[in-house]
Design a protein around this motif. Structure first.
Motif, PDB file in Angstrom:
ATOM      1  N   ARG A 119       0.817  -1.219   0.000  1.00  0.00           N
ATOM      2  CA  ARG A 119       0.000   0.000   0.000  1.00  0.00           C
ATOM      3  C   ARG A 119       0.851   1.270   0.000  1.00  0.00           C
ATOM      4  NH1 ARG A 119      -5.606  -1.260   3.001  1.00  0.00           N
ATOM      5  NH2 ARG A 119      -5.495  -3.520   2.883  1.00  0.00           N
ATOM      6  N   ASP A 120       2.151   1.096  -0.262  1.00  0.00           N
ATOM      7  CA  ASP A 120       3.067   2.246  -0.304  1.00  0.00           C
ATOM      8  C   ASP A 120       3.075   3.048   0.987  1.00  0.00           C
ATOM      9  OD1 ASP A 120       4.384   2.043  -2.700  1.00  0.00           O
ATOM     10  OD2 ASP A 120       2.745   2.963  -3.836  1.00  0.00           O
ATOM     11  N   LEU A 121       3.009   2.351   2.103  1.00  0.00           N
ATOM     12  CA  LEU A 121       3.082   3.031   3.407  1.00  0.00           C
ATOM     13  C   LEU A 121       4.470   2.786   3.995  1.00  0.00           C
ATOM     14  CD1 LEU A 121      -0.382   1.889   4.838  1.00  0.00           C
ATOM     15  CD2 LEU A 121       0.189   4.122   3.850  1.00  0.00           C
ATOM     16  N   ASP A 122       5.015   3.794   4.679  1.00  0.00           N
ATOM     17  CA  ASP A 122       6.309   3.560   5.341  1.00  0.00           C
ATOM     18  C   ASP A 122       6.174   3.592   6.864  1.00  0.00           C
ATOM     19  OD1 ASP A 122       5.882   6.251   5.479  1.00  0.00           O
ATOM     20  OD2 ASP A 122       7.852   6.856   4.734  1.00  0.00           O
ATOM     21  N   GLY A 123       4.943   3.488   7.340  1.00  0.00           N
ATOM     22  CA  GLY A 123       4.731   3.404   8.780  1.00  0.00           C
ATOM     23  C   GLY A 123       3.332   2.911   9.084  1.00  0.00           C
ATOM     24  N   PHE A 124       3.140   2.493  10.354  1.00  0.00           N
ATOM     25  CA  PHE A 124       1.812   2.033  10.769  1.00  0.00           C
ATOM     26  C   PHE A 124       1.717   2.286  12.266  1.00  0.00           C
ATOM     27  CE2 PHE A 124      -1.777  -0.685  11.614  1.00  0.00           C
ATOM     28  CZ  PHE A 124      -2.474  -0.742  10.416  1.00  0.00           C
ATOM     29  N   LEU A 125       0.598   2.858  12.688  1.00  0.00           N
ATOM     30  CA  LEU A 125       0.398   3.064  14.126  1.00  0.00           C
ATOM     31  C   LEU A 125      -0.757   2.172  14.577  1.00  0.00           C
ATOM     32  CD1 LEU A 125       1.242   4.558  16.686  1.00  0.00           C
ATOM     33  CD2 LEU A 125      -0.530   6.253  16.181  1.00  0.00           C
ATOM     34  N   VAL A 126      -0.405   1.173  15.396  1.00  0.00           N
ATOM     35  CA  VAL A 126      -1.405   0.222  15.893  1.00  0.00           C
ATOM     36  C   VAL A 126      -1.893   0.725  17.253  1.00  0.00           C
ATOM     37  CG1 VAL A 126      -1.856  -2.189  16.469  1.00  0.00           C
ATOM     38  CG2 VAL A 126      -0.157  -1.613  14.708  1.00  0.00           C
ATOM     39  N   ASN A 146       7.058  11.597  13.953  1.00  0.00           N
ATOM     40  CA  ASN A 146       7.696  12.788  13.367  1.00  0.00           C
ATOM     41  C   ASN A 146       9.209  12.597  13.233  1.00  0.00           C
ATOM     42  OD1 ASN A 146       5.419  14.381  12.931  1.00  0.00           O
ATOM     43  ND2 ASN A 146       5.429  15.173  15.034  1.00  0.00           N
ATOM     44  N   LYS A 147       9.827  12.096  14.301  1.00  0.00           N
ATOM     45  CA  LYS A 147      11.287  11.886  14.304  1.00  0.00           C
ATOM     46  C   LYS A 147      11.715  10.871  13.267  1.00  0.00           C
ATOM     47  CE  LYS A 147      12.458  12.615  19.138  1.00  0.00           C
ATOM     48  NZ  LYS A 147      12.502  11.783  20.343  1.00  0.00           N
ATOM     49  N   SER A 148      10.839   9.890  13.014  1.00  0.00           N
ATOM     50  CA  SER A 148      11.229   8.755  12.165  1.00  0.00           C
ATOM     51  C   SER A 148      11.336   9.127  10.699  1.00  0.00           C
ATOM     52  CB  SER A 148      10.203   7.633  12.307  1.00  0.00           C
ATOM     53  OG  SER A 148       9.029   7.957  11.555  1.00  0.00           O
ATOM     54  N   GLY A 149      10.749  10.267  10.320  1.00  0.00           N
ATOM     55  CA  GLY A 149      10.756  10.646   8.910  1.00  0.00           C
ATOM     56  C   GLY A 149       9.705   9.936   8.076  1.00  0.00           C
ATOM     57  N   ALA A 150       8.798   9.193   8.724  1.00  0.00           N
ATOM     58  CA  ALA A 150       7.746   8.496   7.964  1.00  0.00           C
ATOM     59  C   ALA A 150       6.869   9.512   7.233  1.00  0.00           C
ATOM     60  CB  ALA A 150       6.889   7.651   8.913  1.00  0.00           C
ATOM     61  N   LYS A 151       6.450   9.142   6.013  1.00  0.00           N
ATOM     62  CA  LYS A 151       5.634  10.076   5.220  1.00  0.00           C
ATOM     63  C   LYS A 151       4.179   9.632   5.123  1.00  0.00           C
ATOM     64  CE  LYS A 151       9.338  11.973   2.403  1.00  0.00           C
ATOM     65  NZ  LYS A 151      10.459  11.139   2.966  1.00  0.00           N
ATOM     66  N   ALA A 152       3.944   8.346   4.974  1.00  0.00           N
ATOM     67  CA  ALA A 152       2.572   7.828   4.820  1.00  0.00           C
ATOM     68  C   ALA A 152       2.384   6.702   5.833  1.00  0.00           C
ATOM     69  CB  ALA A 152       2.346   7.323   3.405  1.00  0.00           C
ATOM     70  N   VAL A 153       1.513   6.940   6.797  1.00  0.00           N
ATOM     71  CA  VAL A 153       1.386   6.036   7.941  1.00  0.00           C
ATOM     72  C   VAL A 153      -0.037   5.467   7.996  1.00  0.00           C
ATOM     73  CG1 VAL A 153       1.410   5.924  10.471  1.00  0.00           C
ATOM     74  CG2 VAL A 153       3.180   7.225   9.242  1.00  0.00           C
ATOM     75  N   GLY A 154      -0.129   4.151   8.063  1.00  0.00           N
ATOM     76  CA  GLY A 154      -1.431   3.502   8.186  1.00  0.00           C
ATOM     77  C   GLY A 154      -1.966   3.586   9.614  1.00  0.00           C
ATOM     78  N   VAL A 155      -3.283   3.677   9.732  1.00  0.00           N
ATOM     79  CA  VAL A 155      -3.953   3.563  11.032  1.00  0.00           C
ATOM     80  C   VAL A 155      -5.103   2.567  10.869  1.00  0.00           C
ATOM     81  CG1 VAL A 155      -3.371   5.885  11.874  1.00  0.00           C
ATOM     82  CG2 VAL A 155      -5.439   5.553  10.488  1.00  0.00           C
ATOM     83  N   GLU A 156      -5.566   2.028  11.988  1.00  0.00           N
ATOM     84  CA  GLU A 156      -6.622   1.012  11.935  1.00  0.00           C
ATOM     85  C   GLU A 156      -7.990   1.694  11.855  1.00  0.00           C
ATOM     86  OE1 GLU A 156      -4.721  -0.262  15.647  1.00  0.00           O
ATOM     87  OE2 GLU A 156      -5.453  -2.228  15.036  1.00  0.00           O
ATOM     88  N   GLY A 157      -8.571   1.701  10.663  1.00  0.00           N
ATOM     89  CA  GLY A 157      -9.797   2.449  10.421  1.00  0.00           C
ATOM     90  C   GLY A 157     -10.956   2.038  11.312  1.00  0.00           C
ATOM     91  N   SER A 158     -11.072   0.742  11.609  1.00  0.00           N
ATOM     92  CA  SER A 158     -12.228   0.307  12.397  1.00  0.00           C
ATOM     93  C   SER A 158     -11.943   0.365  13.890  1.00  0.00           C
ATOM     94  CB  SER A 158     -12.633  -1.107  11.997  1.00  0.00           C
ATOM     95  OG  SER A 158     -11.567  -1.978  12.234  1.00  0.00           O
TER      96      SER A 158
END
Lengths: 383, 383
Positions: free
Chosen positions: A18-25, A90-102
């Motif tokens: 999905r072209d994401l470079d991060g994810f916040l669970v 912010n520190k990590s430089g991630a540009k597109a981060v996934g989150v759990e929609g539900s």
């Protein structure tokens, strides 16, 4: 490679696709799944170069014990866990981060967008839940343990229940016994329904005593700090069978044994239909067909198919309801390693209900019952 | 005018002030607050011309019993509750509809926007929660009942606890007694910590037996199908006091009585500071000042202020933590009718902890304890 690493690698594949470079669970149950940490109020962040567990001082020791190899940020009292997580993103430089929609709330997402305005947050729905549907062998063993403990607690309950006990007394007693057998607590508030109250699939306990009905429905499970079980048994009761106590439908011949036999046949038909590659809705249909074909000489108007008013089953694991869904409108396909409930039931207002629910592991060529309690019709031997 | 109507009118004012002509309440606890319905999985919709409870067949009877005057939609199996709610919103002609920002998930909001594309959904945060902070007399009575039941269960627990019982045994026993006293269940998993484990404010139960420590901390409450109580008592224990069992800090003179006296003085200072119009953070400060001023000849290095590591208290009601917050960074101002916990505590690693927590009603000229258990230092009289 250990299971946690496998789970994280699978999530990594999802991010890449999905072209994401991060994810916040943010959902505690998914944090547990990916890290082994069993506390709550903590987040797991996948960053471009590493991963982080973000927690607070209450859990500092627990994080160290349960996740010795995991980088962690223990936030101070001066910020929220969400703020600490945003800082790390912010520190990590991630540009597109996934989150759990539900799982993530609108408010949390709005706060994240303010705290990390350069990051694009993308709703990724059900990705971790889809992974969780297929259990690894360690998870299957934990569910099997949760089944064992629930069964042991149920046997204690059966050995001690009394005619005068109300549904509420019985719920409280079963809670105590399931804990005594080794559980942290029950997996959900047990459903215990006397007599015709069994017609309510989600009955809440009342003051009706066991002695007021001729059958008892008990739906219960164990939570072993994480993995859960979910079982239902419906028993004949030696009480409430005197002619004056029988309800109208019992008097005209709606017979526990005959109806139980149909529910059990429906469950067996479903079990016979289970194997990898089969559509979940076809398993549901296999059970439903048994009800549709059931005929009774004495009460020809009874259409059992109309009385099976819920889906056939659902996955169990860290949550009591998880993927896959086994019901008519499900798009899920069964896979080896899934663990599901198979729980056909009939609910006849004024008469009562019968449900038989077992926990089932899907194997490479069929399925295996994890539940060991007899499924044959049984009479409560109450003292 | 009844309380439900007052609550709905207050919400109506909020909508008016924000130019909204509808509101969709999705958090179960807020649905309960506005309708009296105690089930879950149901939504409450405020529409331009009426209000609707949206539920499903499982709750049909309960809706009729608990909300006889409320219009309700009982959805069929062919749609979700969110779909049924969106349908009602579309039909109503509402144009701008509030949703609960800190409760609704991103996924639910996205689904709503697809199902009702002509409606603008607006995040309204904490509006119902702010109303809930001030209790009406009926709510105060329900909390008082939850306090009574918790106290009765605690007394049963004290009367039956044994030296060999582990923290886990004690948690399970207390759960049973609080239910036996009349609760649906405890308000949260009780915290029971033996000896130095009391230094963890949120200790989870272990196999450490009561006999392994010289003090016992018990944090517990009752849930009476809705309203909750939250109480902590820390007791001297006759066990674990032999010289060989005393921990190092106990041996150098960290004395239960002296430290308990400071915590009690902090609680009393807080209670004396409470009245309508006072800032919550000033009440927190009143307790903190007592800790800052405490001095001990025998252990001059002990700075108690550093050992009070959490906020002083929080509102209780339908949820175990609700508005107002009583802590240093709170912006809340106390009002008559609020019900809050006041729970100063000290946590000394290696020694243990002392917390005294009571439930307090804020009155027109001060406050009133709802808790009736003695706050004086007491010794566990265990059999």
């Amino acid at each position: 490679m250990n299971y946690l690493q496998q789970r994280r690698n699978a999530l990594g594949q999802t991010l890449k696709s999905r072209d994401l470079d991060g994810f916040l669970v943010t959902a505690a149950v998914n944090v547990t799944y990916l890290t082994g940490f069993t506390g709550d109020s903590s987040y797991y962040a996948v960053l471009p170069k590493n991963t982080l567990l973000v927690s607070d001082t209450r859990f500092e020791e627990q994080v160290r014990e349960e996740c010795p190899d995991q980088d962690a940020v223990i936030r101070g009292h001066n910020k929220t866990t969400l703020e600490a997580a945003a800082e790390a993103l912010n520190k990590s430089g991630a540009k597109a981060v996934g989150v759990e929609g539900s799982r993530i709330t609108l408010g949390e997402l709005e706060a994240l967008r303010q705290l990390a305005p350069k990051i694009t947050f993308v709703s990724v729905d059900g990705a971790i839940e889809a992974q969780r549907a297929v259990k690894d062998p360690g998870e299957v063993e934990k569910i099997r343990d949760a089944v064992k403990v629930a069964e042991r607690g149920f046997k204690m309950f059966l050995a001690t229940v009394r005619e005068a006990d109300t549904e509420k007394d019985m719920v409280d007693a079963l809670e105590g016994y399931v804990r005594r057998a080794g559980a942290k607590c029950t997996a959900f508030p047990p459903i215990i329904a006397v007599g015709e109250r069994g017609a309510l699939p989600h009955a809440t306990p009342t003051n009706k005593p066991l002695g007021d009905g001729a059958k008892l429905l008990v739906d219960f499970g164990a939570d072993l700090v994480g993995y859960k079980s979910d079982i239902t048994r419906t028993l004949r009761s030696p009480f409430g069978t005197s002619p004056s106590r029988r309800n109208k439908l019992e008097r005209i011949g709606y017979d526990f044994e005959k109806l139980y036999a149909v529910v059990l046949a429906a469950q067996n038909a479903a079990l016979a239909a289970i194997r990898p590659g089969v559509k979940a809705k076809d398993v549901d249909a296999a059970a439903r067909k048994v009800f549709a074909n059931a005929r009774f000489d004495k009460y020809p108007d009874l259409k059992l198919a109309d009385h099976f008013t819920h889906g056939l089953g659902h996955g169990i694991g860290l949550e009591i309801h998880e993927a896959p869904k086994i019901r008519a409108n499900s798009e899920d396909v069964l896979e080896s390693g899934m663990v599901v409930t198979i729980e056909p039931g009939i609910y006849i207002p004024g008469w009562g209900g019968i449900r038989i629910e077992d926990d089932v592991l899907i194997t490479h060529d069929g399925c295996k019952l994890l539940t060991t309690l007899s499924r044959e019709p049984a009479t409560l031997a109450a003292g």
